[in-house]
Scaffold this motif. Structure first.
Motif, PDB file in Angstrom:
ATOM      1  N   MET A 112      54.770  41.181  28.180  1.00 26.99           N
ATOM      2  CA  MET A 112      56.091  40.716  27.740  1.00 26.99           C
ATOM      3  C   MET A 112      56.122  40.314  26.275  1.00 26.99           C
ATOM      4  O   MET A 112      57.131  40.483  25.609  1.00 26.99           O
ATOM      5  N   GLY A 113      55.030  39.766  25.786  1.00 26.44           N
ATOM      6  CA  GLY A 113      54.980  39.345  24.389  1.00 26.44           C
ATOM      7  C   GLY A 113      55.215  40.481  23.412  1.00 26.44           C
ATOM      8  O   GLY A 113      55.671  40.251  22.286  1.00 26.44           O
ATOM      9  N   LYS A 114      54.941  41.715  23.837  1.00 30.89           N
ATOM     10  CA  LYS A 114      55.143  42.868  22.955  1.00 30.89           C
ATOM     11  C   LYS A 114      56.621  43.201  22.765  1.00 30.89           C
ATOM     12  O   LYS A 114      57.004  43.763  21.751  1.00 30.89           O
ATOM     13  N   SER A 115      57.452  42.864  23.758  1.00 28.68           N
ATOM     14  CA  SER A 115      58.871  43.220  23.668  1.00 28.68           C
ATOM     15  C   SER A 115      59.792  42.013  23.465  1.00 28.68           C
ATOM     16  O   SER A 115      60.977  42.194  23.215  1.00 28.68           O
ATOM     17  N   ILE A 116      59.236  40.801  23.557  1.00 27.55           N
ATOM     18  CA  ILE A 116      60.048  39.595  23.382  1.00 27.55           C
ATOM     19  C   ILE A 116      59.399  38.732  22.305  1.00 27.55           C
ATOM     20  O   ILE A 116      58.386  38.073  22.561  1.00 27.55           O
ATOM     21  N   PRO A 117      59.983  38.709  21.106  1.00 27.24           N
ATOM     22  CA  PRO A 117      59.368  37.971  19.995  1.00 27.24           C
ATOM     23  C   PRO A 117      59.167  36.479  20.282  1.00 27.24           C
ATOM     24  O   PRO A 117      58.212  35.889  19.782  1.00 27.24           O
ATOM     25  N   THR A 118      60.025  35.886  21.097  1.00 27.85           N
ATOM     26  CA  THR A 118      59.921  34.447  21.373  1.00 27.85           C
ATOM     27  C   THR A 118      59.094  34.136  22.623  1.00 27.85           C
ATOM     28  O   THR A 118      59.062  32.994  23.078  1.00 27.85           O
ATOM     29  N   TRP A 119      58.402  35.151  23.169  1.00 19.48           N
ATOM     30  CA  TRP A 119      57.705  34.965  24.439  1.00 19.48           C
ATOM     31  C   TRP A 119      56.677  33.830  24.396  1.00 19.48           C
ATOM     32  O   TRP A 119      56.564  33.054  25.343  1.00 19.48           O
ATOM     33  N   ASN A 120      55.922  33.712  23.315  1.00 15.51           N
ATOM     34  CA  ASN A 120      54.907  32.648  23.242  1.00 15.51           C
ATOM     35  C   ASN A 120      55.532  31.272  23.427  1.00 15.51           C
ATOM     36  O   ASN A 120      54.967  30.420  24.116  1.00 15.51           O
ATOM     37  N   THR A 121      56.690  31.044  22.846  1.00 14.60           N
ATOM     38  CA  THR A 121      57.384  29.759  22.993  1.00 14.60           C
ATOM     39  C   THR A 121      57.868  29.570  24.425  1.00 14.60           C
ATOM     40  O   THR A 121      57.686  28.503  25.020  1.00 14.60           O
ATOM     41  N   VAL A 122      58.466  30.609  24.993  1.00  9.70           N
ATOM     42  CA  VAL A 122      58.961  30.525  26.372  1.00  9.70           C
ATOM     43  C   VAL A 122      57.801  30.264  27.328  1.00  9.70           C
ATOM     44  O   VAL A 122      57.885  29.412  28.215  1.00  9.70           O
ATOM     45  N   GLU A 123      56.696  30.979  27.135  1.00  6.75           N
ATOM     46  CA  GLU A 123      55.539  30.803  28.010  1.00  6.75           C
ATOM     47  C   GLU A 123      54.977  29.382  27.900  1.00  6.75           C
ATOM     48  O   GLU A 123      54.638  28.769  28.907  1.00  6.75           O
ATOM     49  N   LYS A 124      54.893  28.857  26.687  1.00  4.36           N
ATOM     50  CA  LYS A 124      54.407  27.475  26.518  1.00  4.36           C
ATOM     51  C   LYS A 124      55.302  26.487  27.242  1.00  4.36           C
ATOM     52  O   LYS A 124      54.816  25.553  27.890  1.00  4.36           O
ATOM     53  N   LEU A 125      56.606  26.686  27.157  1.00  2.00           N
ATOM     54  CA  LEU A 125      57.541  25.797  27.859  1.00  2.00           C
ATOM     55  C   LEU A 125      57.387  25.921  29.371  1.00  2.00           C
ATOM     56  O   LEU A 125      57.460  24.933  30.098  1.00  2.00           O
ATOM     57  N   PHE A 126      57.168  27.132  29.853  1.00  4.10           N
ATOM     58  CA  PHE A 126      56.957  27.355  31.284  1.00  4.10           C
ATOM     59  C   PHE A 126      55.703  26.616  31.760  1.00  4.10           C
ATOM     60  O   PHE A 126      55.726  25.909  32.772  1.00  4.10           O
ATOM     61  N   MET A 127      54.616  26.768  31.021  1.00  3.72           N
ATOM     62  CA  MET A 127      53.365  26.084  31.388  1.00  3.72           C
ATOM     63  C   MET A 127      53.540  24.566  31.313  1.00  3.72           C
ATOM     64  O   MET A 127      53.069  23.841  32.191  1.00  3.72           O
ATOM     65  N   ALA A 128      54.223  24.101  30.290  1.00  2.00           N
ATOM     66  CA  ALA A 128      54.462  22.656  30.157  1.00  2.00           C
ATOM     67  C   ALA A 128      55.274  22.152  31.345  1.00  2.00           C
ATOM     68  O   ALA A 128      54.991  21.075  31.886  1.00  2.00           O
ATOM     69  N   LYS A 129      56.257  22.914  31.789  1.00  3.84           N
ATOM     70  CA  LYS A 129      57.070  22.524  32.951  1.00  3.84           C
ATOM     71  C   LYS A 129      56.195  22.459  34.205  1.00  3.84           C
ATOM     72  O   LYS A 129      56.321  21.536  35.004  1.00  3.84           O
ATOM     73  N   CYS A 130      55.311  23.431  34.371  1.00  4.08           N
ATOM     74  CA  CYS A 130      54.396  23.429  35.523  1.00  4.08           C
ATOM     75  C   CYS A 130      53.523  22.177  35.514  1.00  4.08           C
ATOM     76  O   CYS A 130      53.375  21.500  36.538  1.00  4.08           O
ATOM     77  N   PHE A 131      52.952  21.855  34.357  1.00  4.84           N
ATOM     78  CA  PHE A 131      52.074  20.686  34.262  1.00  4.84           C
ATOM     79  C   PHE A 131      52.847  19.380  34.404  1.00  4.84           C
ATOM     80  O   PHE A 131      52.348  18.426  34.994  1.00  4.84           O
ATOM     81  N   ALA A 132      54.069  19.327  33.904  1.00  7.21           N
ATOM     82  CA  ALA A 132      54.883  18.119  34.056  1.00  7.21           C
ATOM     83  C   ALA A 132      55.215  17.880  35.528  1.00  7.21           C
ATOM     84  O   ALA A 132      55.154  16.747  36.016  1.00  7.21           O
TER      85      ALA A 132
END
Length: 191
Positions: A112-132
């Motif tokens: 997904m990171g290849k086709s979505i420039p903001t993927w790294n930010t979205v993924e970090k937020l997803f992981m942060a939500k999981c850990f929260a």
């Protein structure tokens, strides 16, 4: 906007075009009651989004089964350690009812990171939500009484009490079925 897109948009700030691209990587699958999304010691090769139905995540210990979570519509399901780091799953995820899911393969997730420039930010937020979410559950276990945990689950997910075997809910809340039953009776008499 479909349910998956609505859920992603509610959780993360994602541009409309990126939201459509993310959604395009997911495909629908059905799980029959009793089927597994993944099994303990197997591998979690898909990330799923629950459209309908209920799934129980549980661990098989030497002396008992422990329910970790009951996933309801609107939740993402995965064994993160297995999905991200190729380790065997430490739990099993099994359908309690017939389920409709949207899933993405590990390979598509990584691409997904290849086709979505903001993927790294979205993924970090997803992981942060999981850990929260995990942190909140741990805090509840170490700081709340059994009655407080029961009341919190009742307030957030009343419908589970009519749809999920009560021994699973008791296990998820870290109490015996007998304690769960006493609390249920006590709190029903107050209502």
């Amino acid at each position: 906007m479909n349910e998956l897109e609505q859920n992603i948009a509610a959780l993360f700030e994602v541009k409309s075009d990126d939201l459509k691209t993310i959604s395009s990587y997911f495909r629908p699958i059905s799980l029959n009651k009793g089927a597994y999304f993944f099994k303990e010691n197997g591998y979690s090769n898909q990330l799923g989004f629950v459209k309908s139905g209920l799934l129980r995540e549980w661990v098989d210990l030497p002396d008992k089964e422990v329910t970790k979570w009951v996933a309801t519509p609107g939740y993402f399901i995965v064994d993160l350690n297995s999905f991200l780091f190729d380790k065997p799953a430490v739990s099993s995820l099994q359908a309690l009812t017939d389920c409709e899911l949207m899933v993405i393969s590990k390979e598509d997730y990584r691409n997904m990171g290849k086709s979505i420039p903001t993927w790294n930010t979205v993924e970090k937020l997803f992981m942060a939500k999981c850990f929260a979410t995990m942190s909140d559950r741990i805090l509840a276990f170490i700081s709340m009484t059994a009655e407080e945990r029961y009341t919190q689950l009742w307030a957030a997910n009343k419908e589970l009490f009519n749809q999920v075997p009560l021994q699973y809910l008791a296990s998820m809340l870290g109490m015996t079925p007998e304690t769960f039953s006493r609390l249920r009776k006590k709190l029903a008499s107050i209502s």
